[in-house]
Design a protein around this motif. Structure first.
Motif, PDB file in Angstrom:
ATOM      1  N   ALA A   1      24.011  21.793 -13.422  1.00 55.14           N
ATOM      2  CA  ALA A   1      25.442  21.599 -13.687  1.00 55.14           C
ATOM      3  C   ALA A   1      26.075  22.901 -14.170  1.00 55.14           C
ATOM      4  CB  ALA A   1      25.649  20.503 -14.723  1.00 55.14           C
ATOM      5  N   GLY A   2      25.274  23.772 -14.775  1.00 54.68           N
ATOM      6  CA  GLY A   2      25.822  25.018 -15.314  1.00 54.68           C
ATOM      7  C   GLY A   2      24.870  26.181 -15.085  1.00 54.68           C
TER       8      GLY A   2
ATOM      9  N   CYS B   1      21.590  17.464 -15.337  1.00 54.73           N
ATOM     10  CA  CYS B   1      21.418  18.904 -15.107  1.00 54.73           C
ATOM     11  C   CYS B   1      19.934  19.262 -15.115  1.00 54.73           C
ATOM     12  CB  CYS B   1      22.168  19.685 -16.191  1.00 54.73           C
ATOM     13  SG  CYS B   1      22.077  21.463 -15.980  1.00 54.73           S
TER      14      CYS B   1
HETATM   15  S1  SF4 Z   1      24.430  23.492 -21.229  1.00 59.74           S
HETATM   16 FE1  SF4 Z   1      25.078  23.551 -19.067  1.00 59.74          FE
HETATM   17  S2  SF4 Z   1      23.277  24.370 -18.004  1.00 59.74           S
HETATM   18 FE2  SF4 Z   1      22.566  23.748 -20.031  1.00 59.74          FE
HETATM   19  S3  SF4 Z   1      21.784  21.648 -19.786  1.00 59.74           S
HETATM   20 FE3  SF4 Z   1      23.930  21.497 -20.380  1.00 59.74          FE
HETATM   21  S4  SF4 Z   1      25.042  21.367 -18.438  1.00 59.74           S
HETATM   22 FE4  SF4 Z   1      23.026  22.160 -17.986  1.00 59.74          FE
END
Ligand code: SF4
Length: 366
Positions: free
Chosen positions: A347-348, A341
């Motif tokens: 990823a989010g 990510c």
């Molecule tokens: S919490 Fe979600 S957005 Fe943050 S690093 Fe992890 S996968 Fe990425």
């Protein structure tokens, strides 16, 4: 307190003023002050300014659920993407929403690359122009954000209704901050001593809706602006409340926030929206925390118009945004941080949004 520098804003970033405020905080501190900053703009300002290096180690900082894009639930993202796939629909959105992946990794940006008509706007009012210019298509505005942005969206809905623009609708994913704070505190798993309340939201709602924080939960809170000295002034008022053992809601941002808020914005919110339960990413269902179109405007409700109410989705695999948003996990503790990510391959949502904690930590290296 006097400001130094050429302009008012320079004054609020002045290093001498910041050091002076940090000294006051140090002198008044009686123990640990672990504070949650509720607003994503605070998160970014704290990281960008290096403010934490000025503060004593007893002052700890955790991020909260105040990034509007980050708390948008996976089912809402899935609904946005489903909308974009409907032929004849133009989806209009703020840019931050474009790269948020659903659980299968699909985003609005990818839907657009595959032919969906998704357009970025800078103001909700652009939805009116777009609907007028495209009478044979359905224009759907994605309403994401808190009480800060919702009044401008409400004004657009009102105008669309008055002008009989029946090819314009709203997918309301708007959320209210005070019920989310009550939910977090009532859960009793929030390890914080004080709350730094969001300046932008407070310009609209004022101080009244936060009054339960001290009364029901005995937690000191302060509305703060976003310049480094603003944040330090907010922290100083939190330390003073702790010292006096008198939890209340202090307005430490009076140059922008009136205690009663913005009555005109409150009126349009009340007219256009009703509140109801909403799903928050990572926080679950929170009563009374969502803003939905009132019956008078239900004809402009994209959830109903396009049959999206039953749509479901879950958070992307491995993403721990939910724990980051509750202040339980530092972004670096997420196994995907910086590997699976990154801002270029998120990823989010916490890695996508400019107000997201993961993006701020990645960018400023804290
Ligand atoms: S919490 Fe979600 S957005 Fe943050 S690093 Fe992890 S996968 Fe990425």
């Amino acid at each position: 307190m006097e400001t130094r520098g050429d302009t008012r804003m320079q004054g609020y970033a002045d290093p001498g003023l910041c050091r002076e405020l940090a000294d006051r905080i140090r002198a008044a501190l009686t123990g640990r002050l672990r504070f949650m900053e509720v607003c994503g703009t605070h998160t970014v300002s704290i990281y960008r300014s290096g403010l934490r290096s000025l503060l004593p180690p007893e002052v700890e900082h955790v991020s909260g659920p105040g990034c509007p894009v980050c708390v948008t639930h996976a089912r809402e993202i899935a609904a946005c993407i489903a909308l974009a796939r409907i032929p004849g629909v133009i989806v209009l959105t703020f840019g931050d929403m474009m790269r948020i992946p659903d659980s299968r990794g699909m985003s609005l940006q990818q839907a657009k690359a595959r032919g969906a008509d998704v357009r970025i706007c800078y103001s909700p009012a652009e939805a009116l122009q777009l609907a007028r210019a495209n009478p044979d298509q359905e224009v759907v505005f994605l309403g994401v954000g808190f009480e800060t942005t919702a009044p401008a969206v409400a004004a657009v809905v009102k105008q669309a209704g008055q002008n009989g623009l029946d090819n314009l609708s709203l997918l309301s994913c708007h959320k209210r901050i005070p019920p989310a704070l009550g939910h977090l505190l009532a859960g009793r798993d929030l390890d914080v001593d004080a709350l730094l309340l969001p300046g932008h939201v407070s310009t609209v709602i004022g101080l009244g809706p936060y009054s339960f924080l001290g009364r029901e939960f005995g937690i000191p809170s302060a509305v703060s602006g976003f310049e480094p000295a603003d944040i330090l002034m907010g922290l100083y008022s939190l330390v003073r409340q702790q010292e006096k053992q008198k939890p209340e809601v202090i307005n430490a941002y009076p140059r922008a926030v009136k205690d009663q808020g913005n009555r005109a914005a409150q009126a349009v919110l009340e007219e256009v929206f009703d509140s109801g339960p909403a799903q928050w990413r990572g926080l679950g269902r929170i009563e009374d925390s969502g803003l939905y179109l009132a019956p008078e405007y239900s004809g402009l409700d994209a959830w109903k118009r396009f049959g999206l109410e039953d749509i479901e989705d879950r958070e992307p695999p491995g993403c721990r945004c939910g724990e980051v948003l509750k202040g339980k996990l530092h972004p670096r503790q997420c196994p995907l941080f910086g590997a699976g990510c990154t801002p270029s391959r998120p990823a989010g949502p916490c890695m996508v949004s400019t107000e997201g904690s993961c993006a701020a930590v990645f960018k400023y290296g804290m």
